[in-house]
Design a protein around this motif. Structure first.
Motif, short mmCIF file in Angstrom:
data_model
loop_
_atom_site.label_atom_id
_atom_site.label_comp_id
_atom_site.label_asym_id
_atom_site.label_seq_id
_atom_site.Cartn_x
_atom_site.Cartn_y
_atom_site.Cartn_z
N GLY B 7 0.81 -1.21 0.00
CA GLY B 7 0.00 0.00 0.00
C GLY B 7 0.84 1.25 0.00
N SER B 8 1.98 1.17 0.62
CA SER B 8 2.85 2.33 0.67
C SER B 8 3.46 2.64 -0.70
N ASP B 9 3.18 1.80 -1.70
CA ASP B 9 3.61 2.14 -3.06
C ASP B 9 2.79 3.30 -3.61
N LEU B 225 -0.13 11.59 11.07
CA LEU B 225 -1.29 10.71 11.15
C LEU B 225 -1.28 9.97 12.49
N GLY B 226 -2.37 10.07 13.20
CA GLY B 226 -2.47 9.40 14.49
C GLY B 226 -2.27 10.33 15.67
N ASP B 227 -1.74 11.52 15.43
CA ASP B 227 -1.51 12.47 16.53
C ASP B 227 -2.76 13.29 16.87
N GLY B 228 -3.80 13.14 16.08
CA GLY B 228 -4.98 13.97 16.30
C GLY B 228 -6.26 13.16 16.27
N TYR B 244 -10.42 6.65 -7.14
CA TYR B 244 -9.12 7.32 -7.12
C TYR B 244 -8.01 6.29 -6.96
N THR B 245 -7.10 6.25 -7.92
CA THR B 245 -6.01 5.28 -7.87
C THR B 245 -4.66 5.96 -7.69
N GLY B 246 -4.69 7.28 -7.51
CA GLY B 246 -3.44 8.02 -7.46
C GLY B 246 -2.73 7.94 -6.12
N PHE B 247 -1.73 8.79 -6.00
CA PHE B 247 -0.91 8.82 -4.78
C PHE B 247 -1.63 9.53 -3.65
N VAL B 248 -1.23 9.17 -2.45
CA VAL B 248 -1.77 9.81 -1.26
C VAL B 248 -0.62 10.57 -0.60
N GLU B 249 -0.73 11.87 -0.60
CA GLU B 249 0.34 12.71 -0.06
C GLU B 249 0.19 12.91 1.44
N ILE B 250 1.31 12.95 2.10
CA ILE B 250 1.33 13.42 3.48
C ILE B 250 1.85 14.85 3.44
N GLU B 251 1.02 15.78 3.90
CA GLU B 251 1.38 17.20 3.88
C GLU B 251 1.10 17.78 5.26
N ILE B 252 2.15 18.06 6.00
CA ILE B 252 2.01 18.49 7.39
C ILE B 252 2.66 19.86 7.59
N THR B 265 11.33 12.57 10.32
CA THR B 265 9.99 12.89 9.79
C THR B 265 9.58 11.88 8.72
N ALA B 266 10.48 11.61 7.79
CA ALA B 266 10.14 10.67 6.71
C ALA B 266 9.85 9.28 7.26
N ALA B 267 10.63 8.86 8.24
CA ALA B 267 10.40 7.54 8.84
C ALA B 267 9.04 7.49 9.53
N THR B 268 8.70 8.57 10.24
CA THR B 268 7.39 8.63 10.91
C THR B 268 6.26 8.63 9.89
N VAL B 269 6.44 9.40 8.82
CA VAL B 269 5.43 9.44 7.76
C VAL B 269 5.16 8.03 7.22
N ARG B 270 6.21 7.32 6.91
CA ARG B 270 6.07 5.96 6.36
C ARG B 270 5.43 5.03 7.38
N GLN B 271 5.89 5.12 8.61
CA GLN B 271 5.43 4.18 9.63
C GLN B 271 3.94 4.40 9.93
N ARG B 272 3.56 5.68 10.08
CA ARG B 272 2.16 5.97 10.39
C ARG B 272 1.24 5.58 9.22
N PHE B 273 1.71 5.89 8.02
CA PHE B 273 0.93 5.55 6.83
C PHE B 273 0.69 4.04 6.78
N ALA B 274 1.78 3.30 7.01
CA ALA B 274 1.67 1.84 6.93
C ALA B 274 0.77 1.30 8.03
N SER B 275 0.93 1.81 9.24
CA SER B 275 0.18 1.22 10.35
C SER B 275 -1.30 1.59 10.27
N LEU B 276 -1.60 2.76 9.71
CA LEU B 276 -3.01 3.16 9.65
C LEU B 276 -3.71 2.72 8.37
N LEU B 277 -2.95 2.63 7.29
CA LEU B 277 -3.62 2.51 5.99
C LEU B 277 -3.26 1.28 5.19
N ASP B 278 -2.24 0.55 5.60
CA ASP B 278 -1.90 -0.62 4.78
C ASP B 278 -2.70 -1.83 5.20
#
Lengths: 278, 278
Positions: B7-9, B225-228, B244-252, B265-278
């Motif tokens: 999913g993180s692809d 993601l997850g802090d709020g 929608y099949t496109g990319f999902v941006e993280i914009e903070i 920051t990048a590691a947190t972005v990936r980790q939160r995305f994976a844990s919440l959305l994969d």
């Protein structure tokens, strides 16, 4: 004091605008400035004593346009929910004693620890359903106030007038209506249409301006009419067209306004109301 | 780096999340963290030079999920409006050169000195109509981003996804769509329904969390993601269901995030995305 401008006979001063004054001082201020109605707050009523507060307002010949406020229903814990409902029943009794046109309800935000907005919104409907018999028995109209979406998380999950009205319409018109506060709803492209839909359901109107930039505490970003970006005449015309004949409160949460002399604030309230709305 | 979670692809890092990095540094960061796409900002692209920026991104094998941003159409002065439109045509050309999936449009707030929201909203539609031929010619999709109603006065008079979609539907689907940013739309009780209506029109998705209390600068009240309080999985499921099949941006936008080391920051972005959305 010069003669009262036409239309200002429906002006009401919400106590929150002169936050430093106690109930008796607020009542005196309204009398001095020929403001015929007042919106009261429960803490100031309690401080004066409920019976004394009612007597003071009546002796001054003031109408009570609202009592602020009930609500805050969205507790995750059952006992807390029950406690909130009991407090709301007390608020209804206070509104009845004071002869207030409405008891303003602010729903509460997301339950602590929850991200379930839909659940929170259902909790609000359930709580109001629980209160309606008390409201009917005591002849009090509950006024559901939508708050600006920026307060959705922590204060009020009812975010638009349409949502407030959809809730109100589940209950008898004599017991549940909506409160239109310009600060919360001015941005909504559906505002005029939703005010139109609200015929017979508008139980309170509150005005203050949206001042940019927002201050650090977004609760306090409100200004005197004319100090911000809101176009008031169309909103007031719309609520009148929708059959609302009640008082129009000025309710301003703003540190500078609170720090100003109360007589100056009251004079500004009257002058702005007259110049914009009469 | 461990293996990329499923999913993180479709994960993209918006440059605004690592505000201190220039374009080349942001691109390197994405590559280091196996983030396959990036959302770019015009100021960082200009700083690198448009051609060099496009070459850098391409050489790194990154997809460009968006270019931020065009818009700010609501000037009271005709010459300023013309200047804004010319700048937007340049932005469209940049988006084409970069191969961005969309050029994000933020409409602008009330024209200076005006209280006429309806007029401001018409100005946005007029400006987009003016840009569509350029977008069509260069094969760029304009993405109308609704912003939270708390920004209505001073930044964006398009306040809900429904409003953005109503605007987009006036134009061909290959040229104009909507951008769903959770920070701006999470509160809307009609969000799921409006995402459903947006089938074929969603050209970008941006995620960040709504953290309470809001900071003094409400633009910066966004969190990982997850802090709020936002419930992300239903939103992402809804945009996927809407095709929608496109990319999902993280914009903070958040000062603490900007002050943190970019790799963290990048590691947190990936980790939160994976844990919440994969």
């Amino acid at each position: 004091m010069t003669g009262r401008p036409p239309g200002s006979d429906r002006l009401s001063l919400n106590q929150a605008t002169v936050k430093r004054l106690d109930l008796a001082q607020s009542v005196d201020l309204c009398v001095r400035h020929e403001i015929p109605a007042i919106g009261l707050w429960r803490d100031r009523v309690a401080e004066a004593g409920l019976r004394q507060a009612a007597a003071t307002v009546r002796a001054a010949g003031l109408h009570v346009s609202s009592l602020c406020r009930g609500g805050f229903f969205t507790h995750p814990d059952r006992a807390e929910r029950a406690s909130a409902r009991a407090d709301n029943r007390r608020a209804i009794a206070e509104a009845a004693e004071l002869g207030a046109d409405t008891l303003v309800l602010v729903s509460g935000g997301l339950p602590s620890g929850s991200r379930n907005l839909a659940l929170a919104r259902r909790m609000v409907g359930d709580a109001i359903a629980d209160l309606v018999p008390t409201a009917q028995r005591l002849g009090v109209r509950l006024g559901i106030e939508p708050m600006h979406p920026m307060f959705c998380a922590d204060r009020c999950v009812v975010s638009t007038l349409g949502d407030a009205l959809d809730l109100a319409l589940q209950f008898p018109a004599e017991s549940v209506g909506v409160v239109v506060d310009t600060y919360h709803v001015w941005w909504d492209p559906r505002l005029a249409a939703q005010i139109g839909r609200s015929r017979g359901r508008i139980v309170g109107v509150q005005l203050c301006d949206w001042v940019v930039p927002l201050p650090a505490d977004t609760l306090l970003g409100r200004g005197h009419l004319g100090d911000g970006v809101i176009d008031f005449p169309p909103v007031v015309a719309a609520v009148r067209s929708a059959g609302y004949t009640g008082f129009v409160e000025i309710e301003i949460f703003n540190q500078d306004v609170w720090d100003a002399p109360a007589d100056q604030t009251a004079a500004t309230v009257r002058q702005r109301f007259a110049s914009l709305l009469d």
